[in-house]
Design a protein around this motif. Structure first.
Motif, short mmCIF file in Angstrom:
data_model
loop_
_atom_site.label_atom_id
_atom_site.label_comp_id
_atom_site.label_asym_id
_atom_site.label_seq_id
_atom_site.Cartn_x
_atom_site.Cartn_y
_atom_site.Cartn_z
N THR A 38 60.48 54.04 1.82
CA THR A 38 59.35 54.88 1.46
C THR A 38 58.52 55.13 2.71
O THR A 38 58.25 54.19 3.47
CB THR A 38 58.49 54.18 0.39
N PRO A 39 58.14 56.38 2.98
CA PRO A 39 57.34 56.66 4.17
C PRO A 39 56.10 55.77 4.26
O PRO A 39 55.45 55.49 3.26
CB PRO A 39 56.96 58.13 4.01
N ILE A 40 55.81 55.34 5.48
CA ILE A 40 54.67 54.47 5.74
C ILE A 40 53.47 55.32 6.13
O ILE A 40 53.61 56.30 6.87
CB ILE A 40 55.00 53.47 6.86
N ALA A 41 52.31 54.91 5.67
CA ALA A 41 51.07 55.62 5.99
C ALA A 41 50.79 55.59 7.49
O ALA A 41 51.20 54.68 8.20
CB ALA A 41 49.90 54.99 5.24
N SER A 42 50.08 56.58 7.94
CA SER A 42 49.63 56.62 9.32
C SER A 42 48.65 55.48 9.58
O SER A 42 47.84 55.14 8.71
CB SER A 42 48.93 57.96 9.58
N PHE A 52 66.80 44.74 24.70
CA PHE A 52 65.70 45.10 23.84
C PHE A 52 66.22 46.25 23.00
O PHE A 52 66.78 47.21 23.54
CB PHE A 52 64.48 45.56 24.64
N VAL A 53 66.10 46.15 21.70
CA VAL A 53 66.55 47.20 20.81
C VAL A 53 65.31 47.72 20.10
O VAL A 53 64.71 47.02 19.29
CB VAL A 53 67.59 46.68 19.80
N SER A 54 64.91 48.94 20.45
CA SER A 54 63.59 49.41 20.05
C SER A 54 63.63 50.68 19.21
O SER A 54 64.66 51.34 19.08
CB SER A 54 62.76 49.68 21.31
N ILE A 55 62.45 50.97 18.68
CA ILE A 55 62.21 52.16 17.89
C ILE A 55 60.72 52.45 18.04
O ILE A 55 59.94 51.57 18.39
CB ILE A 55 62.60 51.92 16.42
N ASP A 56 60.33 53.66 17.77
CA ASP A 56 58.91 54.03 17.74
C ASP A 56 58.57 54.27 16.28
O ASP A 56 58.66 55.37 15.78
CB ASP A 56 58.68 55.29 18.60
N GLN A 57 58.23 53.19 15.59
CA GLN A 57 57.95 53.26 14.15
C GLN A 57 56.46 53.03 13.94
O GLN A 57 55.99 51.91 13.84
CB GLN A 57 58.78 52.20 13.41
N GLU A 58 55.71 54.14 13.90
CA GLU A 58 54.26 54.06 13.76
C GLU A 58 53.81 54.26 12.33
O GLU A 58 52.81 53.69 11.91
CB GLU A 58 53.61 55.14 14.63
N GLY A 59 54.49 55.10 11.61
CA GLY A 59 54.03 55.52 10.29
C GLY A 59 53.42 56.91 10.40
O GLY A 59 53.20 57.43 11.49
N GLY A 60 53.15 57.54 9.27
CA GLY A 60 52.60 58.89 9.29
C GLY A 60 53.63 59.87 9.83
O GLY A 60 54.78 59.87 9.40
#
Length: 128
Positions: A87-91, A69-77
């Motif tokens: 480009t930064p993602i909104a929360s 599993f190759v993961s990241i914590d990509q939530e935004g904000g």
């Protein structure tokens, strides 16, 4: 392949590990071969540009005998690990409609897929 692993190697499959740096050096390769983790999680410290991330993840996959599993914590904000790449993602808290949520998820999914990730630790439900 899983059945062929030793007990120690099967235990390693239970671990998700974070890595230092932006590329696989000798020490990191040795660590991965020793632990044989079932998952890797990248953080902002591991990310410089899209080519570097893709190469990093591809190299990790070559070191391990089973696809991790190759993961990241990509939530935004505030939790936007990919701000150096896109480009930064909104929360998620700022999204107001189901359409907004679908669009947010679709963009995030496509970027992560192209980079080589197969798991995202983004929240599904939030307390807000």
């Amino acid at each position: 392949m899983l059945m062929e692993l030793s007990t120690q190697e099967k235990i390693g499959q239970l671990f998700f590990v974070g890595l230092t740096g932006i590329e696989l050096n000798i020490e990191t390769r040795q660590l991965l071969r020793e632990i044989l983790p079932g998952g890797i999680c990248l953080f902002a410290r591991n990310i410089r540009n899209s080519e570097q991330v893709r190469k990093f993840l591809d190299e990790i996959g070559k070191v391990l005998p089973l696809k991790p599993f190759v993961s990241i914590d990509q939530e935004g904000g505030l939790v936007d690990r990919l701000r150096r790449i896109m480009t930064p993602i909104a929360s998620v808290a700022s999204l107001r409609t189901i359409g907004d949520v679908d669009n947010h998820a679709e963009i995030t999914n496509e970027v992560l897929r192209m980079l080589g990730f197969n798991m995202n630790f983004a929240p599904v439900v939030d307390v807000i």
